[in-house]
Design an enzyme around this catalytic site. Structure first.
Site, PDB file in Angstrom:
ATOM      1  N   CYS A  33     -37.044  21.839  44.481  1.00 58.65           N
ATOM      2  CA  CYS A  33     -35.669  21.394  44.681  1.00 58.65           C
ATOM      3  C   CYS A  33     -34.666  22.374  44.069  1.00 58.65           C
ATOM      4  CB  CYS A  33     -35.465  20.001  44.086  1.00 58.65           C
ATOM      5  SG  CYS A  33     -35.849  19.894  42.324  1.00 58.65           S
ATOM      6  N   GLN A  85     -45.835  23.406  39.587  1.00 61.03           N
ATOM      7  CA  GLN A  85     -45.352  23.763  40.927  1.00 61.03           C
ATOM      8  C   GLN A  85     -45.786  25.175  41.305  1.00 61.03           C
ATOM      9  OE1 GLN A  85     -41.222  22.966  40.103  1.00 61.03           O
ATOM     10  NE2 GLN A  85     -41.283  20.967  41.096  1.00 61.03           N
ATOM     11  N   GLY A 123     -32.039  -6.320  35.346  1.00 61.51           N
ATOM     12  CA  GLY A 123     -31.515  -5.549  36.472  1.00 61.51           C
ATOM     13  C   GLY A 123     -32.625  -4.772  37.155  1.00 61.51           C
TER      14      GLY A 123
END
Length: 437
Positions: free
Chosen positions: A49, A135, A204
């Protein structure tokens, strides 16, 4: 050796351009094949990314060079940065002019140094982050599966893994977590020394809450309770984390019994005021309550924090912890850079030694053969006039002379970094001493 690293990263390229240049997993095999066949080279593509980088290289021997009309050496098929930039554009169906300004190019030793910095986390948005090493490893393994890696990139990427390990183990650059969610867990560990008897209450179902809960689960608490105004959402979060959904109406009771609270509702106003919480804390009989209020706006009135029975941290508090960790990591950048520099020199020297080994061996053998001929002829002429000690001194003197004569050329050869499109010391030695046969 010819080696190129060409690509873009978060430093110079906006995300919308990086997204368009990124290679999806299903595209990598085709890209590896087109590049390795089209340029007759080795290829590894690193696409994350934050960066998209292409590493391309090939090993050139003397027979790969031909003379141009100007008399300069020219590779039979060179790796050209502009041609690879065109490949980027063509592969992603983009105008070259729209991406070329964002692409950087590293050649030869600079490419080696750049990869080692990337693998070590020194070129990352968050300095020292460890994800990039994995990666880089996966990018190399994917290229291996696609048969686009040869001796040069095999050696380079394996060495990059060694560099990443050295930096991680020999410096403190990877110490401490630098995400808000992991910083929250680091703080919880400072309050409690064990968690097998603790209860975590999740209030939440926000995205940040899910990431933080993922870290909290690794503490293996006794219970995880999830409550939300929407019971359906509470059940979905509870299912994912192995917890238990609880009715919103029981919030006060749950706070009385909880040890750690993770709150991320996204409510426009605080769900827990100071007067309401004072009634709750009066009913608590256990240890301290740690509240991680990462909601924006905040869910809990900041006045309820007393640093004793109630420890309340909001998103800004956790960000300050994160920034402190980052500042500490920066202290370790210099020793990490020193390791990368050292390993870059080591790789280049080792690669030169491996590539030049046969020529060095041939050169040494030829000189040694000539030395023996001369010494044997001299000893025949002096036959009967020399003691055994004299013979040993003569042998040693000629051997020392040979070693001193070869030391300079061999050292220069092993330390040379090949430059694309130029004659090298290897070529000169082969020509001067007729080492082609």
């Amino acid at each position: 050796m010819i080696l190129l690293a060409i690509g873009c990263s978060y430093k110079t390229t906006p995300v919308e351009i990086r997204e368009r240049l990124a290679f999806k997993d299903e595209q990598l095999s085709r890209a590896h094949t087109e590049l390795s066949v089209g340029f007759d080279c080795e290829v590894v593509i690193l696409s994350t990314c934050n960066r998209v980088e292409l590493y391309a290289g090939c090993v050139l021997d003397a027979e790969d060079y031909g003379a141009t009309q100007e008399g300069e050496a020219s590779p039979r098929r060179s790796l050209d940065a502009e041609a690879i930039a065109e490949f980027f554009a063509d592969f992603h169906h983009l105008p070259l002019a729209s991406i070329r300004p964002y692409l950087y190019v590293h050649r030869q030793a600079e490419a080696v140094h750049h990869l080692f910095r990337v693998a070590a986390g020194l070129d990352s948005m968050i300095v020292g982050e460890g994800q990039i090493a994995g990666q880089v490893k996966r990018a190399y393994e994917h290229a291996v599966c696609d048969h686009s890696v040869g001796p040069l990139l095999h050696a380079l990427f394996r060495h990059a893994r060694r560099v990443a390990r050295r930096v991680r183990t020999e410096t403190g650059i990877a110490q401490g977590h630098v995400s808000v969610s992991s910083a929250a867990v680091d703080y919880v560990k400072q309050v409690f020394d064990h968690f097998d008897d603790k209860t975590i209450l999740v209030i939440g179902a926000g995205k940040m809450g899910e990431l933080t809960l993922k870290h909290l689960r690794q503490l293996k608490p006794r219970h995880i309770w999830v409550t939300n105004r929407s019971l359906e959402k509470a059940e979905a979060v509870a299912k994912d984390c192995g917890g238990e959904a609880m009715p919103w109406q029981r919030l006060d009771e749950l706070l009385v019994r909880a040890d750690i609270v993770l709150s991320t509702t996204g409510a426009p106003e605080p769900i827990m005021t100071r007067p309401r919480y004072e009634q709750i804390v009066a009913r608590r009989t256990g240890g301290p309550l740690v509240i991680l209020d990462i909601a924006v706006p905040r869910d809990f009135d900041p006045c309820i924090h007393d640093g004793d029975r109630t420890c309340l941290f909001n998103i800004d508090d956790l960000k300050r912890i994160r920034e402190a960790t980052l500042a500490d990591r920066l202290k370790h950048v210099e020793p990490a850079e020193a390791i990368v520099h050292q390993e870059t020199k080591a790789f280049l020297k080792d690669w030169a030694r491996r590539r030049h080994g046969p020529v060095i061996a041939r050169l040494t053998q030829d000189f040694e053969s000539k030395r023996r001929e001369i010494v044997q002829e001299l000893l025949r002429k002096l036959n009967g006039r020399l003691t055994d000690a004299d013979r040993r001194h003569i042998e040693g003197a000629f051997r020392l002379l040979l070693n001193r004569l070869l030391h300079g050329p061999i050292t220069a050869l092993t330390e040379e970094t090949h430059s694309e499109g130029r004659h090298t010391l290897l070529d000169a030695l082969r020509k001067l001493f007729h080492l082609y046969e």
